[in-house]
Design a protein around this motif. Structure first.
Motif, PDB file in Angstrom:
ATOM      1  N   THR A 198       0.863  -1.190   0.000  1.00 56.20           N
ATOM      2  CA  THR A 198       0.000   0.000   0.000  1.00 56.20           C
ATOM      3  C   THR A 198       0.888   1.225   0.000  1.00 56.20           C
ATOM      4  O   THR A 198       2.007   1.208   0.555  1.00 56.20           O
ATOM      5  CB  THR A 198      -0.918   0.023   1.234  1.00 56.20           C
ATOM      6  N   PRO A 199       0.447   2.328  -0.564  1.00 60.12           N
ATOM      7  CA  PRO A 199       1.246   3.567  -0.562  1.00 60.12           C
ATOM      8  C   PRO A 199       1.516   4.064   0.858  1.00 60.12           C
ATOM      9  O   PRO A 199       2.570   4.639   1.131  1.00 60.12           O
ATOM     10  CB  PRO A 199       0.394   4.544  -1.370  1.00 60.12           C
ATOM     11  N   ALA A 200       0.574   3.832   1.780  1.00 52.97           N
ATOM     12  CA  ALA A 200       0.781   4.321   3.150  1.00 52.97           C
ATOM     13  C   ALA A 200       1.982   3.640   3.802  1.00 52.97           C
ATOM     14  O   ALA A 200       2.743   4.265   4.542  1.00 52.97           O
ATOM     15  CB  ALA A 200      -0.484   4.086   3.978  1.00 52.97           C
ATOM     16  N   LEU A 201       2.148   2.372   3.527  1.00 52.18           N
ATOM     17  CA  LEU A 201       3.297   1.660   4.099  1.00 52.18           C
ATOM     18  C   LEU A 201       4.601   2.210   3.541  1.00 52.18           C
ATOM     19  O   LEU A 201       5.593   2.329   4.267  1.00 52.18           O
ATOM     20  CB  LEU A 201       3.203   0.157   3.800  1.00 52.18           C
ATOM     21  N   ARG A 202       4.641   2.551   2.266  1.00 57.94           N
ATOM     22  CA  ARG A 202       5.881   3.087   1.685  1.00 57.94           C
ATOM     23  C   ARG A 202       6.225   4.433   2.305  1.00 57.94           C
ATOM     24  O   ARG A 202       7.401   4.747   2.538  1.00 57.94           O
ATOM     25  CB  ARG A 202       5.729   3.201   0.175  1.00 57.94           C
ATOM     26  N   GLU A 203       5.190   5.257   2.582  1.00 65.44           N
ATOM     27  CA  GLU A 203       5.462   6.561   3.186  1.00 65.44           C
ATOM     28  C   GLU A 203       6.005   6.428   4.615  1.00 65.44           C
ATOM     29  O   GLU A 203       6.863   7.194   5.021  1.00 65.44           O
ATOM     30  CB  GLU A 203       4.164   7.391   3.182  1.00 65.44           C
ATOM     31  N   ASP A 204       5.468   5.441   5.379  1.00 68.67           N
ATOM     32  CA  ASP A 204       5.902   5.272   6.778  1.00 68.67           C
ATOM     33  C   ASP A 204       6.983   4.200   6.935  1.00 68.67           C
ATOM     34  O   ASP A 204       7.216   3.705   8.054  1.00 68.67           O
ATOM     35  CB  ASP A 204       4.688   4.876   7.641  1.00 68.67           C
ATOM     36  N   ALA A 205       7.655   3.838   5.868  1.00 64.57           N
ATOM     37  CA  ALA A 205       8.621   2.725   5.944  1.00 64.57           C
ATOM     38  C   ALA A 205       9.774   3.025   6.911  1.00 64.57           C
ATOM     39  O   ALA A 205      10.239   2.148   7.640  1.00 64.57           O
ATOM     40  CB  ALA A 205       9.164   2.432   4.540  1.00 64.57           C
ATOM     41  N   GLY A 206      10.246   4.272   6.961  1.00 67.57           N
ATOM     42  CA  GLY A 206      11.371   4.597   7.840  1.00 67.57           C
ATOM     43  C   GLY A 206      11.008   4.630   9.314  1.00 67.57           C
ATOM     44  O   GLY A 206      11.875   4.466  10.181  1.00 67.57           O
ATOM     45  N   ALA A 207       9.713   4.834   9.667  1.00 69.37           N
ATOM     46  CA  ALA A 207       9.300   4.950  11.066  1.00 69.37           C
ATOM     47  C   ALA A 207       8.853   3.629  11.667  1.00 69.37           C
ATOM     48  O   ALA A 207       8.679   3.535  12.877  1.00 69.37           O
ATOM     49  CB  ALA A 207       8.166   5.980  11.186  1.00 69.37           C
ATOM     50  N   LEU A 208       8.599   2.641  10.855  1.00 73.57           N
ATOM     51  CA  LEU A 208       8.092   1.372  11.371  1.00 73.57           C
ATOM     52  C   LEU A 208       9.242   0.537  11.945  1.00 73.57           C
ATOM     53  O   LEU A 208      10.335   0.468  11.374  1.00 73.57           O
ATOM     54  CB  LEU A 208       7.382   0.597  10.252  1.00 73.57           C
ATOM     55  N   GLN A 209       8.997  -0.082  13.115  1.00 69.59           N
ATOM     56  CA  GLN A 209       9.978  -0.937  13.786  1.00 69.59           C
ATOM     57  C   GLN A 209       9.400  -2.335  13.935  1.00 69.59           C
ATOM     58  O   GLN A 209       8.224  -2.497  14.272  1.00 69.59           O
ATOM     59  CB  GLN A 209      10.339  -0.389  15.178  1.00 69.59           C
ATOM     60  N   ALA A 210      10.261  -3.311  13.723  1.00 74.11           N
ATOM     61  CA  ALA A 210       9.822  -4.693  13.841  1.00 74.11           C
ATOM     62  C   ALA A 210       9.439  -5.007  15.278  1.00 74.11           C
ATOM     63  O   ALA A 210      10.089  -4.598  16.232  1.00 74.11           O
ATOM     64  CB  ALA A 210      10.935  -5.632  13.384  1.00 74.11           C
ATOM     65  N   GLY A 211       8.325  -5.729  15.469  1.00 76.77           N
ATOM     66  CA  GLY A 211       7.858  -6.146  16.785  1.00 76.77           C
ATOM     67  C   GLY A 211       6.889  -5.196  17.424  1.00 76.77           C
ATOM     68  O   GLY A 211       6.236  -5.554  18.409  1.00 76.77           O
ATOM     69  N   GLU A 212       6.769  -3.958  16.941  1.00 79.62           N
ATOM     70  CA  GLU A 212       5.850  -3.006  17.558  1.00 79.62           C
ATOM     71  C   GLU A 212       4.445  -3.181  16.991  1.00 79.62           C
ATOM     72  O   GLU A 212       4.238  -3.876  15.993  1.00 79.62           O
ATOM     73  CB  GLU A 212       6.335  -1.583  17.341  1.00 79.62           C
ATOM     74  N   THR A 213       3.491  -2.567  17.679  1.00 77.04           N
ATOM     75  CA  THR A 213       2.078  -2.628  17.263  1.00 77.04           C
ATOM     76  C   THR A 213       1.649  -1.237  16.833  1.00 77.04           C
ATOM     77  O   THR A 213       1.843  -0.268  17.601  1.00 77.04           O
ATOM     78  CB  THR A 213       1.193  -3.116  18.422  1.00 77.04           C
ATOM     79  N   VAL A 214       1.068  -1.118  15.651  1.00 78.57           N
ATOM     80  CA  VAL A 214       0.646   0.193  15.118  1.00 78.57           C
ATOM     81  C   VAL A 214      -0.870   0.155  14.868  1.00 78.57           C
ATOM     82  O   VAL A 214      -1.468  -0.920  14.711  1.00 78.57           O
ATOM     83  CB  VAL A 214       1.396   0.524  13.815  1.00 78.57           C
ATOM     84  N   GLN A 215      -1.434   1.344  14.853  1.00 77.74           N
ATOM     85  CA  GLN A 215      -2.884   1.481  14.627  1.00 77.74           C
ATOM     86  C   GLN A 215      -3.114   2.123  13.254  1.00 77.74           C
ATOM     87  O   GLN A 215      -2.585   3.193  12.968  1.00 77.74           O
ATOM     88  CB  GLN A 215      -3.511   2.339  15.726  1.00 77.74           C
ATOM     89  N   MET A 216      -3.912   1.430  12.477  1.00 75.48           N
ATOM     90  CA  MET A 216      -4.211   1.917  11.126  1.00 75.48           C
ATOM     91  C   MET A 216      -5.678   1.622  10.845  1.00 75.48           C
ATOM     92  O   MET A 216      -6.135   0.481  11.012  1.00 75.48           O
ATOM     93  CB  MET A 216      -3.328   1.219  10.070  1.00 75.48           C
ATOM     94  N   ASN A 217      -6.380   2.698  10.454  1.00 70.16           N
ATOM     95  CA  ASN A 217      -7.795   2.562  10.085  1.00 70.16           C
ATOM     96  C   ASN A 217      -8.605   1.954  11.217  1.00 70.16           C
ATOM     97  O   ASN A 217      -9.495   1.103  10.991  1.00 70.16           O
ATOM     98  CB  ASN A 217      -7.947   1.713   8.810  1.00 70.16           C
ATOM     99  N   GLY A 218      -8.306   2.369  12.460  1.00 71.15           N
ATOM    100  CA  GLY A 218      -9.062   1.883  13.609  1.00 71.15           C
ATOM    101  C   GLY A 218      -8.738   0.464  14.008  1.00 71.15           C
ATOM    102  O   GLY A 218      -9.435  -0.087  14.875  1.00 71.15           O
TER     103      GLY A 218
END
Length: 679
Positions: A198-218
């Motif tokens: 998804t384009p959103a993942l490409r935009e946030d690729a540098g901020a994402l860390q393995a093992g963490e939990t993120v909230q997307m679309n509720g």
């Protein structure tokens, strides 16, 4: 703070500690479970991705196997025709209908041909693949080339070459995302995105860390990372899979909230019940505390208004009543003890006053002054009495010890006196034995006259002299002086005399006798003593005097015509100094009327007033005096002169003298007659 408040506070703290002790292990267990679950998820995801990659690479593998059997391609490779090989690879790639690249790598890892043309092999680590793969084995993985991600499959040919086929990986990654039912993000090793579903993942690729939990679309998504490997197995990046964890997270939060609520409710109920129990127990204790304070203040009749109870509070109430009863009994006993103490005090005072009779006036008056009046102090009076008694006892003990020491000294002096007397008796016996060994009767012949004397400096002396007839015609004269004085010197000189007499008796000459005695004395001489000696043999038939000297004073000679001087002797070495010494025999023919005096150094070295010595000059004057014609007179004159010279000075050394008056040889008729009588 009241006791009930402290108990409630303590219970609250205990509750917190119990809750913490329960919560901490539970949290550790949950954490360990989460780590295990994460490990399992990572393993499962890695296996799933590997399976998805193999499934996506299956068309590539089939195309490679078909290409590997192409006769034209194998012929071009056998002829080493690079142009034909490149053209055949391009034709095969177009025939497959795949937008990608195909190349062949030689056995040494060199690129043989590529379609389209390229400088490096499509599969990184081609040499490693040729070493690790067996003929016919396939390896598939993702490769990054010029910012583009490729899915590359490599097949090792039987001839050793490596045939690779690569296509853009977007279609394969999309297929993998659909297979997993989740979004994918592929990043290289520096974190730059290579593919995103998804384009959103490409935009946030540098901020994402393995093992963490993120909230997307509720919704909540957990990022699971899997290393991305190329054809040779080297890590070129990672693939992040966004797994939906909304239901799992909400279930865990609800479980924790319910557990915390139950813990709070249980603690509140327990505190309420505990407060009721404490209040029921502590209200009677408050009443008992009031009664105890009254008793402690002196009100022994105070009591607590509590009913009979079967618990600890009732036991405390019964103990309070027992305390009151015991206090009343103790008060009666104290009153009796106080009266008895007064009686005993008076009795002790009378006894102390009676004991003061053993003290002297000032001390007695001091103690009696402390006992007078109503405020008499028995303690100080008794202490002063004890001090005076101890002081008198110590003085008596010191006096007794002094008398005992005096008695011991007297006894020691008596013992030493007895020992000294025994030593004097023993030395007197030794003196008499030594003097008895000296010649008292002298050989008598018409041709000579003899006399000898010895005056020891101590009880026993270190000098000796001997006069003995070897046979009818030979007279032996010996005189000696040992180093030192006393018993040791006497024993040493006695040994020397015995050795010399034994050697002469066996027929040895004077020099031989001195040598034999010297060897014996030097061989066993631990005290390092020595002795000087002269041995002379006079032949009565000829007047020839044969003599040898071992370091002794030269004898004095006076002739008939009045001439006086020393007998010519060689000095020699004293006996006992060292063995193996040779001594020389000397001869002298005596003339009729000659006087010969042999002496020890106690004569010439006798000390007088002012540290003056008797000396050789005085001795020569006495020997040269014609009035001393008789040997006895000569010896007596020398001894008297030495004694007069010494005056009050003590005798420093032994004095020994032997005097000989030679009258001349015997007539032959006398000698013949004596020999005939002997036969």
């Amino acid at each position: 703070m009241l006791l009930r408040s402290r108990i409630l506070l303590l219970f609250a703290l205990a509750t917190l500690l119990v809750a913490a002790s329960v919560a901490l292990p539970a949290w550790l267990v949950l954490r360990d479970g989460e780590e295990r679950a994460a490990t399992l998820r990572a393993s499962l995801q890695s296996a799933t991705l590997r399976e998805a990659v193999d499934r996506a690479a299956a068309p590539l593998v089939a195309a490679l196997r078909a290409t590997a059997t192409d006769a034209a391609l194998l012929a071009a490779r056998a002829d080493n025709d690079e142009s034909a090989l490149r053209q055949r690879l391009a034709a095969l790639r177009e025939g497959l209908g795949m937008a990608g690249r195909m190349d062949m790598v030689g056995g040494q890892g060199q690129l043989l041909a590529a379609a389209p043309a390229a400088a490096d092999p499509l599969a990184s680590g081609a040499a490693a693949l040729q070493r690790d793969l067996v003929p016919g084995q396939v390896s598939a993985g993702f490769e990054s080339a010029e910012g583009e991600v490729l899915l590359v499959a490599s097949l090792r040919l039987p001839q050793g070459e490596l045939l690779s086929l690569g296509v853009p990986a977007e279609a394969a990654l999309g297929q993998i995302a659909r297979h997993l039912g989740a979004d994918l993000l592929m990043r290289n090793r520096s974190g730059a995105p290579l593919f995103a579903s998804t384009p959103a993942l490409r935009e946030d690729a540098g901020a994402l860390q393995a093992g963490e939990t993120v909230q997307m679309n509720g919704r909540l998504f957990r990022l699971e990372a899997t290393p991305s490997q190329n054809s040779s197995g080297a890590v070129v990046g990672e693939i992040l899979v966004l797994a939906d964890a909304t239901a799992e997270t909400q279930s865990r939060r609800l479980l924790l909230l319910v557990a915390f609520g139950l813990l709070v409710v249980a603690a509140a109920v327990t505190c309420r019940a505990l407060y009721g129990v404490i209040r029921d127990a502590l209200d009677p204790l408050t009443e008992l505390a009031r009664a105890l304070q009254a008793v402690a203040g002196g009100d022994i009749f105070a009591s607590a208004a509590i009913g009979r109870r079967g618990d600890e509070v009732g036991a405390i109430g019964e103990a309070l009543e027992a305390l009151r009863s015991n206090t009343l009994t103790l008060d009666r006993l104290q009153t009796g003890n106080r009266l008895a103490g007064l009686r005993e005090r008076a009795l002790i005072g009378q006894e102390i006053a009676r004991l003061t009779a053993v003290l002297e006036g000032p001390a007695r008056r001091e103690i009696l002054g402390l006992l007078e009046g109503e405020g008499a102090t028995l303690g100080p009076a008794f202490a002063r009495l004890s001090g005076h008694v101890v002081q008198q006892h110590r003085a008596m003990a010191e006096l007794l010890a002094e008398r005992t020491r005096d008695l011991a000294l007297v006894r020691q002096a008596l013992d030493e006196r007895l020992q000294f007397n025994r030593m004097r008796e023993e030395l007197d016996v030794a003196r008499r034995l030594q003097l008895s060994s000296l010649p008292t009767t002298f050989p008598e012949r018409p041709c000579f006259r003899l006399h000898a004397a010895m005056v020891p400096a101590k009880e026993v002396g270190g000098d000796f002299c001997d006069l003995v007839m070897l046979d009818e015609h030979r007279l032996v004269l010996m005189i000696g002086d040992a180093s030192g004085k006393g018993v040791g010197a006497a024993i040493f000189i006695a040994m020397a005399r015995s050795l010399l007499r034994a050697a002469i008796s066996r027929g040895a000459t004077p020099a031989e006798a001195l040598a034999q005695a010297n060897d014996t004395l030097a061989a066993d001489n631990p005290t390092l003593m020595f002795a000087t000696a002269i041995v002379a043999v006079l032949d009565c038939r000829t007047g020839v005097l044969t003599y040898a000297n071992a370091g002794h004073n030269a004898p004095r000679r006076r002739c008939e015509d009045g001439r006086e001087g020393e007998l010519p002797v060689e000095v020699g070495i004293a006996l006992g100094v060292m063995d193996g010494i040779d001594f020389a025999d000397q001869t002298l023919v005596l003339e009729a009327g000659d006087h010969l005096l042999m002496f020890t150094d106690g004569v010439t070295e006798a000390m007088g007033p002012g540290d003056a010595m008797f000396g050789d000059a005085r001795l020569a004057a006495i020997v040269g005096d014609p009035r001393n014609a008789d040997p006895a007179m000569l010896v007596e004159a020398v001894a008297t002169s030495v004694e007069v010279f010494a005056e009050t000075e003590p005798q420093a050394d032994d004095i020994t003298m032997v005097a000989l008056h030679w009258r001349g040889t015997e007539p032959a008729s006398v000698i013949y007659t004596r020999e005939k009588e002997t036969v």
